[in-house]
Design a protein around this motif. Structure first.
Motif, PDB file in Angstrom:
ATOM      1  N   LYS A 106       0.816 -33.519 -44.537  1.00 19.88           N
ATOM      2  CA  LYS A 106       0.885 -34.975 -44.388  1.00 19.88           C
ATOM      3  C   LYS A 106      -0.090 -35.672 -45.322  1.00 19.88           C
ATOM      4  N   ARG A 107      -1.214 -35.022 -45.592  1.00 18.00           N
ATOM      5  CA  ARG A 107      -2.260 -35.593 -46.424  1.00 18.00           C
ATOM      6  C   ARG A 107      -1.979 -35.405 -47.916  1.00 18.00           C
ATOM      7  N   HIS A 108      -1.025 -34.490 -48.239  1.00 11.72           N
ATOM      8  CA  HIS A 108      -0.737 -34.182 -49.640  1.00 11.72           C
ATOM      9  C   HIS A 108       0.746 -34.453 -49.938  1.00 11.72           C
ATOM     10  N   PRO A 109       1.058 -35.585 -50.559  1.00  6.55           N
ATOM     11  CA  PRO A 109       2.452 -35.914 -50.871  1.00  6.55           C
ATOM     12  C   PRO A 109       3.095 -34.946 -51.849  1.00  6.55           C
ATOM     13  N   GLU A 110       2.281 -34.135 -52.561  1.00  2.00           N
ATOM     14  CA  GLU A 110       2.864 -33.171 -53.489  1.00  2.00           C
ATOM     15  C   GLU A 110       3.416 -31.939 -52.787  1.00  2.00           C
ATOM     16  N   LEU A 111       3.203 -31.860 -51.462  1.00  3.12           N
ATOM     17  CA  LEU A 111       3.761 -30.765 -50.660  1.00  3.12           C
ATOM     18  C   LEU A 111       4.848 -31.287 -49.742  1.00  3.12           C
ATOM     19  N   LYS A 112       5.703 -30.374 -49.324  1.00  2.00           N
ATOM     20  CA  LYS A 112       6.799 -30.741 -48.446  1.00  2.00           C
ATOM     21  C   LYS A 112       7.142 -29.552 -47.562  1.00  2.00           C
ATOM     22  N   SER A 113       7.582 -29.819 -46.345  1.00  6.14           N
ATOM     23  CA  SER A 113       8.075 -28.747 -45.474  1.00  6.14           C
ATOM     24  C   SER A 113       9.529 -29.033 -45.150  1.00  6.14           C
ATOM     25  N   SER A 114      10.369 -28.011 -45.221  1.00  6.61           N
ATOM     26  CA  SER A 114      11.793 -28.194 -44.949  1.00  6.61           C
ATOM     27  C   SER A 114      12.407 -26.864 -44.559  1.00  6.61           C
ATOM     28  N   LEU A 115      13.654 -26.917 -44.083  1.00  7.45           N
ATOM     29  CA  LEU A 115      14.361 -25.693 -43.722  1.00  7.45           C
ATOM     30  C   LEU A 115      14.855 -25.007 -44.987  1.00  7.45           C
ATOM     31  N   PRO A 116      14.712 -23.697 -45.067  1.00  3.38           N
ATOM     32  CA  PRO A 116      15.138 -22.995 -46.282  1.00  3.38           C
ATOM     33  C   PRO A 116      16.647 -22.806 -46.318  1.00  3.38           C
ATOM     34  N   LYS A 117      17.166 -22.580 -47.503  1.00  2.19           N
ATOM     35  CA  LYS A 117      18.584 -22.273 -47.669  1.00  2.19           C
ATOM     36  C   LYS A 117      18.803 -20.808 -47.323  1.00  2.19           C
ATOM     37  N   GLN A 118      19.826 -20.545 -46.515  1.00  2.00           N
ATOM     38  CA  GLN A 118      20.139 -19.176 -46.141  1.00  2.00           C
ATOM     39  C   GLN A 118      20.999 -18.539 -47.236  1.00  2.00           C
ATOM     40  N   VAL A 119      20.481 -17.522 -47.902  1.00  3.03           N
ATOM     41  CA  VAL A 119      21.192 -16.884 -49.002  1.00  3.03           C
ATOM     42  C   VAL A 119      21.159 -15.372 -48.826  1.00  3.03           C
ATOM     43  N   ASP A 120      22.316 -14.735 -49.035  1.00  2.00           N
ATOM     44  CA  ASP A 120      22.379 -13.284 -49.032  1.00  2.00           C
ATOM     45  C   ASP A 120      21.685 -12.788 -50.300  1.00  2.00           C
ATOM     46  N   ILE A 121      20.660 -11.959 -50.146  1.00  2.00           N
ATOM     47  CA  ILE A 121      19.833 -11.548 -51.275  1.00  2.00           C
ATOM     48  C   ILE A 121      20.631 -10.770 -52.315  1.00  2.00           C
ATOM     49  N   ASN A 122      21.637  -9.993 -51.879  1.00  5.04           N
ATOM     50  CA  ASN A 122      22.454  -9.234 -52.830  1.00  5.04           C
ATOM     51  C   ASN A 122      23.303 -10.159 -53.687  1.00  5.04           C
ATOM     52  N   ARG A 123      23.866 -11.201 -53.073  1.00  6.23           N
ATOM     53  CA  ARG A 123      24.673 -12.151 -53.833  1.00  6.23           C
ATOM     54  C   ARG A 123      23.798 -12.936 -54.809  1.00  6.23           C
ATOM     55  N   LEU A 124      22.588 -13.236 -54.374  1.00  6.96           N
ATOM     56  CA  LEU A 124      21.679 -13.961 -55.253  1.00  6.96           C
ATOM     57  C   LEU A 124      21.383 -13.138 -56.502  1.00  6.96           C
ATOM     58  N   ALA A 125      21.163 -11.835 -56.306  1.00  5.87           N
ATOM     59  CA  ALA A 125      20.862 -10.956 -57.433  1.00  5.87           C
ATOM     60  C   ALA A 125      22.054 -10.819 -58.374  1.00  5.87           C
ATOM     61  N   ALA A 126      23.283 -10.965 -57.832  1.00  9.92           N
ATOM     62  CA  ALA A 126      24.490 -10.824 -58.649  1.00  9.92           C
ATOM     63  C   ALA A 126      24.812 -12.087 -59.433  1.00  9.92           C
ATOM     64  N   SER A 127      24.164 -13.194 -59.091  1.00  9.29           N
ATOM     65  CA  SER A 127      24.479 -14.473 -59.732  1.00  9.29           C
ATOM     66  C   SER A 127      23.724 -14.634 -61.042  1.00  9.29           C
ATOM     67  N   CYS A 128      24.033 -13.788 -61.995  1.00  3.95           N
ATOM     68  CA  CYS A 128      23.395 -13.881 -63.303  1.00  3.95           C
ATOM     69  C   CYS A 128      24.461 -13.763 -64.388  1.00  3.95           C
ATOM     70  N   GLN A 129      24.174 -14.284 -65.545  1.00  5.31           N
ATOM     71  CA  GLN A 129      25.153 -14.338 -66.630  1.00  5.31           C
ATOM     72  C   GLN A 129      25.591 -12.936 -67.070  1.00  5.31           C
ATOM     73  N   LYS A 130      24.681 -11.974 -67.038  1.00  5.47           N
ATOM     74  CA  LYS A 130      24.995 -10.623 -67.478  1.00  5.47           C
ATOM     75  C   LYS A 130      26.139 -10.022 -66.669  1.00  5.47           C
ATOM     76  N   LEU A 131      26.180 -10.315 -65.368  1.00  2.00           N
ATOM     77  CA  LEU A 131      27.238  -9.785 -64.509  1.00  2.00           C
ATOM     78  C   LEU A 131      28.465 -10.692 -64.479  1.00  2.00           C
ATOM     79  N   LEU A 132      28.243 -11.995 -64.488  1.00  4.40           N
ATOM     80  CA  LEU A 132      29.351 -12.926 -64.310  1.00  4.40           C
ATOM     81  C   LEU A 132      30.224 -13.081 -65.564  1.00  4.40           C
ATOM     82  N   LYS A 133      29.607 -13.046 -66.735  1.00  2.00           N
ATOM     83  CA  LYS A 133      30.379 -13.292 -67.962  1.00  2.00           C
ATOM     84  C   LYS A 133      31.498 -12.270 -68.160  1.00  2.00           C
ATOM     85  N   PRO A 134      31.229 -10.944 -68.099  1.00  2.00           N
ATOM     86  CA  PRO A 134      32.335  -9.986 -68.258  1.00  2.00           C
ATOM     87  C   PRO A 134      33.374 -10.090 -67.149  1.00  2.00           C
TER      88      PRO A 134
END
Length: 353
Positions: A144-172
């Motif tokens: 509350k004292r530091h406007p440069e910080l924020k608290s919020s709910l995180p995005k729920q992401v499957d870690i395996n899908r996150l790792a697959a979301s890169c150009q090296k895998l997606l382009k081919p």
């Protein structure tokens, strides 16, 4: 007597108001800080400060105590537990943790602050230090004292899908898909996608995270399995949805769910409630393939091949399904997965049949 008390109260309010308008106290930015200094200087009583300022007695007491101990006052009235270089270090650590993709929960932030506060930089210190503790309330006050910080709910992401979301895998993968589409020229009405989604949001994996205000919230790895119902939906590229199926976690279909049964929604009792080889085989052979064949007939494109996009879940590993796909001229292309290349093991299985 009442009149005398009222006059004393009014006099105290007037005295406090006059003191707050003087140059000596106007140098303090917040009302709480001004009143705390006035009370500390014995210009007025604490009880009058509470009434005049509209602040809590506890906050004012903490503020006065902070002044007596020579410590700065937080906006909420509590003395700052961290300041100076250690405060700067904490802010830097929060930024580093957030940018590295770590979910810095409130409890982790509390532990981080506690470690920084109790970390002594003085060498040769022999006497035992009293360990300072940090509460979650302290973290909230710090944010509350530091406007440069924020608290919020995180995005729920499957870690395996996150790792697959890169150009090296997606382009081919996209290149191969485009080649397949150019070869067969699938009409939009005959391009299908199957997806499965949980009907239960797991609150156990949710929680507030702390991060810099100019960045998005971090992510948390989702639970691999949990008690839930599964919705199996399929849609064509032209926007038309085909029959969906809900796999309900019970041996028999509850009576209260029978009213939801329609031509566009079916509900199957399934004790495991998630897709496995048996349930996917039933779905593919009794629902999916017949619906695709029927649609091909209705739009008068029986000679056209179909394209089916699905993931490489282990429930797809049944040769009977793949033979049926090939016989009915349904080309299957699986999504990118971190464990497989764009031609996944299920695409290879399809080619064998």
């Amino acid at each position: 007597m009442k009149l005398l008390v009222k006059k004393k109260a009014e006099a105290a309010q007037k005295r406090l108001k006059e003191a707050m308008s003087t140059l000596h106290y106007r140098k303090y930015s917040s009302r709480l800080e001004r009143i705390a200094h006035i009370v500390n200087d014995n210009v007025d009583r604490l009880v009058d400060g509470v009434k005049y300022g509209g602040i809590s007695k506890k906050s004012l007491e903490h503020a006065v105590k902070a002044i007596k101990n020579g410590r700065p006052i937080a906006k909420v009235g509590y003395p700052q537990i961290i300041s100076g270089e250690k405060e700067k270090q904490f802010l830097e650590e929060v930024a580093i943790e957030s940018r590295s993709g770590t979910s810095l929960t409130l409890r982790k932030a509390r532990d981080l602050m506690e470690n920084i506060i109790n970390d002594s930089e003085e060498e040769g210190e022999n006497e035992e230090k009293i360990k300072k503790t940090v509460t979650l309330k302290t973290i909230y006050a710090f944010i509350k004292r530091h406007p440069e910080l924020k608290s919020s709910l995180p995005k729920q992401v499957d870690i395996n899908r996150l790792a697959a979301s890169c150009q090296k895998l997606l382009k081919p993968w996209y290149t191969e898909l485009q080649s397949l589409h150019d070869e067969n020229k699938y009409p939009e009405e005959l391009i299908f996608n199957i997806d499965e989604s949980s009907l239960r949001i797991p609150t156990s994996t949710r929680g507030v995270v702390v991060h810099p205000a100019d960045e998005q919230a971090g992510f948390k790895k989702t639970a691999e399995r949990m008690p839930n119902a599964t919705l199996v939906a399929r849609k064509a590229a032209d926007g038309i949805s085909l029959t969906s199926v809900v796999m309900w976690p019970s041996a028999n279909l509850p009576k209260e769910l029978t009213t939801l049964l329609t031509p566009s929604l079916d509900i199957w009792p399934n004790t495991k409630s998630w897709m496995n080889k048996t349930s996917f085989k039933k779905y593919a052979l009794t629902v999916l393939v017949p619906a695709i064949i029927d649609r091909r007939k209705r739009i008068l494109k029986e000679s056209h091949r179909c394209l089916l996009l699905l993931d490489s879940h282990s429930s797809r590993a049944d040769p009977t399904i793949w033979r049926q796909f090939k016989e009915t001229e349904i080309d299957v292309f699986t999504f990118v997965h971190t464990l497989y290349t764009y031609r996944s093991r299920w695409t290879e299985a399809y080619l064998q049949y």
